[in-house]
Design an enzyme around this catalytic site. Structure first.
Site, PDB file in Angstrom:
ATOM      1  N   ASP A 198       0.878  -1.174   0.000  1.00 42.71           N
ATOM      2  CA  ASP A 198       0.000   0.000   0.000  1.00 42.71           C
ATOM      3  C   ASP A 198       0.917   1.227   0.000  1.00 42.71           C
ATOM      4  O   ASP A 198       1.557   1.541   1.007  1.00 42.71           O
ATOM      5  CB  ASP A 198      -0.875  -0.065   1.261  1.00 42.71           C
ATOM      6  CG  ASP A 198      -1.724   1.188   1.446  1.00 42.71           C
ATOM      7  OD1 ASP A 198      -1.508   2.184   0.723  1.00 42.71           O
ATOM      8  OD2 ASP A 198      -2.591   1.172   2.335  1.00 42.71           O
ATOM      9  N   LYS A 224      -3.596  11.930  -2.975  1.00 39.58           N
ATOM     10  CA  LYS A 224      -2.565  12.059  -1.937  1.00 39.58           C
ATOM     11  C   LYS A 224      -1.216  12.466  -2.525  1.00 39.58           C
ATOM     12  O   LYS A 224      -0.259  12.695  -1.813  1.00 39.58           O
ATOM     13  CB  LYS A 224      -2.434  10.750  -1.168  1.00 39.58           C
ATOM     14  CG  LYS A 224      -3.684  10.437  -0.329  1.00 39.58           C
ATOM     15  CD  LYS A 224      -3.461   9.272   0.579  1.00 39.58           C
ATOM     16  CE  LYS A 224      -4.755   8.681   1.095  1.00 39.58           C
ATOM     17  NZ  LYS A 224      -5.325   9.443   2.206  1.00 39.58           N
TER      18      LYS A 224
HETATM   19  N1  PMP Z   1      -3.864   3.293   2.796  1.00 43.04           N
HETATM   20  C1  PMP Z   1      -3.280   4.272   3.483  1.00 43.04           C
HETATM   21  C2  PMP Z   1      -1.962   4.017   4.151  1.00 43.04           C
HETATM   22  C3  PMP Z   1      -3.905   5.521   3.570  1.00 43.04           C
HETATM   23  O1  PMP Z   1      -3.331   6.502   4.261  1.00 43.04           O
HETATM   24  C4  PMP Z   1      -5.136   5.720   2.919  1.00 43.04           C
HETATM   25  C5  PMP Z   1      -5.862   7.056   2.990  1.00 43.04           C
HETATM   26  N2  PMP Z   1      -5.887   7.626   4.252  1.00 43.04           N
HETATM   27  C6  PMP Z   1      -5.686   4.669   2.197  1.00 43.04           C
HETATM   28  C7  PMP Z   1      -5.030   3.469   2.153  1.00 43.04           C
HETATM   29  C8  PMP Z   1      -6.984   4.818   1.456  1.00 43.04           C
HETATM   30  O2  PMP Z   1      -6.816   5.692   0.392  1.00 43.04           O
HETATM   31  P1  PMP Z   1      -8.083   6.173  -0.451  1.00 43.04           P
HETATM   32  O3  PMP Z   1      -9.081   6.672   0.544  1.00 43.04           O
HETATM   33  O4  PMP Z   1      -7.537   7.243  -1.332  1.00 43.04           O
HETATM   34  O5  PMP Z   1      -8.586   4.991  -1.213  1.00 43.04           O
END
Ligand code: PMP
Length: 406
Positions: A198, A224
């Site tokens: 991830d 992000k």
């Molecule tokens: N994994 C991590 C480590 C994250 O920080 C986040 C978002 N906070 C996510 C997954 C999920 O990302 P998204 O909401 O953009 O799908």
């Protein structure tokens, strides 16, 4: 790196809130966007917007080319072997769910095991937990060390001949810990176990090279990394994408459809049912180009200076506990002040224009590990400065004073 010039590219940063300059320290939740991203998106709408892949007219062909060029650019950016390995999704969450669906359909059987870590975001925790429940497989969670790192020795002890996948975050969205993913893939591959990384919190802060990491899957989100919302990427080695059935059905992902049967499109389109978010993809490409133009090595160096400074200054606050103290950390600092609720701290410092996150950060197993329900989290991006870290500290001290006296 000229940060005052960089800040000019991010119009949202130059505003005041409550008559105070905005200090945006919620970058782990989402980042602000540079004008270069707006311009890329605007250009599509103004000059060549048309649905992609299906049209034979000029605009459709141009838009398709820009979209597919972006896919190739992203493949090159992360050093994928081919653009066939880049599937556009809505974001990290959808990317991981797509892989979980593939595992559910083709790999996981009763008694198999999936390993995740205790520091995962719910997006890389719940899909595997649910899959294990559905298939009567075993969901194995690697406990974290007190400093917020993982132990490779403990991971080795959890691996068995039943292990079918290891899924872990590259960087923790609560602790900032950088996990040794390269070491994990090396150990896992000795037993032919695939690894999902991830990268939601890493790709915007460091060089990410899928060949070097040798991960089987990697997920990240456009929003992000200074790009638009609603777009993300699943990187997967082709052998896995070939093996997996489609995740959703509809237009685009088919080759031929008759009443008797449907055949599916080639990679990566087999996984992209419906009109793709080509605007988002092109915007995300522009964001990655922005990072590339700024220079990832310079970003790493600059962000480390600000991060180390912020950690040092925050540590001087009375009764503060910072969670996660491992040496390899970036961007994110989570803390609590004894006797004070994170929500109260967050609400009060907001009145000073300081935007942080409070709560469990979608990582309940992790915060419960520390015996708490939440933290205040400051997370830094390439446009944040040491002066902003100072303002954060000042605001926390002021807020603590007010709350202690109440
Ligand atoms: N994994 C991590 C480590 C994250 O920080 C986040 C978002 N906070 C996510 C997954 C999920 O990302 P998204 O909401 O953009 O799908």
């Amino acid at each position: 790196m000229n940060v005052s010039e960089i800040r000019k590219d991010f119009p949202v940063l130059s505003q005041t809130l409550y008559n105070k300059p905005l200090i945006y320290l919620d970058n782990a939740a989402t980042t602000q966007k540079p004008i270069q991203v707006f311009e890329a998106v605007e250009e599509v709408y103004k000059k060549y917007n048309a649905n992609i892949h299906r049209g034979i007219h000029y605009l459709s062909e141009l838009c398709t080319t820009k979209h597919e060029d972006t896919r190739q650019y992203i493949a090159d950016y992360i050093n994928a072997a081919s653009s066939n390995e880049i599937v556009f999704t809505r974001g990290t969450t959808e990317s991981i769910n797509l892989v979980a669906n593939g595992f559910a359909e083709t790999i996981i059987n009763k008694g198999d095991e999936i390993i995740v870590t205790e520091m995962e975001h719910h997006s890389n925790f719940v899909p595997w937990q649910m899959l294990c429940k559905k298939k009567n497989a075993t969901f194995v969670v690697l406990e974290i060390e007190e400093d917020g790192s993982i132990s490779i020795e403990k991971l080795k002890c959890l691996i068995t001949e039943k292990t079918k996948l290891i899924a872990l975050t590259h960087v923790s969205n609560v602790l900032g810990t950088i996990n040794p993913v390269k070491e994990v893939t090396k150990i896992a591959h000795q037993q032919e176990i695939p690894v999902l990384v991830d990268a939601a919190q890493s790709i915007q802060h460091m060089k990410v090279d899928v060949k070097d990491m040798d991960c089987d899957f990697m997920a990240f989100s456009g929003h992000k990394l200074y790009g638009p919302t609603g777009i993300g990427v699943l990187y997967a080695k082709e052998k896995w994408l070939e093996k997996f059935p489609p995740y959703q059905y509809g237009g685009e992902m088919i080759q031929n459809v008759s009443i008797e049967k449907t055949t599916f499109n080639k990679l990566p389109f087999k996984f992209e049912a419906g009109t793709p978010n080509y605007i988002g993809a092109i915007g995300m490409g522009a964001a990655l180009k922005y990072i590339e133009k700024t220079g990832i090595d310079d970003i790493v160096k600059y962000e480390k200076q600000v991060y180390d400074y912020a950690v040092e200054k925050l540590s001087t606050i009375d009764n503060i506990q910072i969670y996660g103290t491992s040496k390899e950390r970036i961007s994110v600092i989570s803390f609590n002040i004894e006797g004070l609720h994170p929500y109260d701290i967050g609400t009060l410092i907001d009145k000073n224009g300081v935007a942080v996150r409070t709560g469990n950060h979608c990582a309940e197993p992790l915060v419960h590990h520390y015996g708490i329900n939440g933290t205040t989290r400051a997370s830094f991006g390439l446009y944040n400065t040491k002066q902003e870290a100072d303002m954060l500290v000042k605001s926390i001290i002021k807020a603590s004073g007010i709350l202690m006296n109440n």
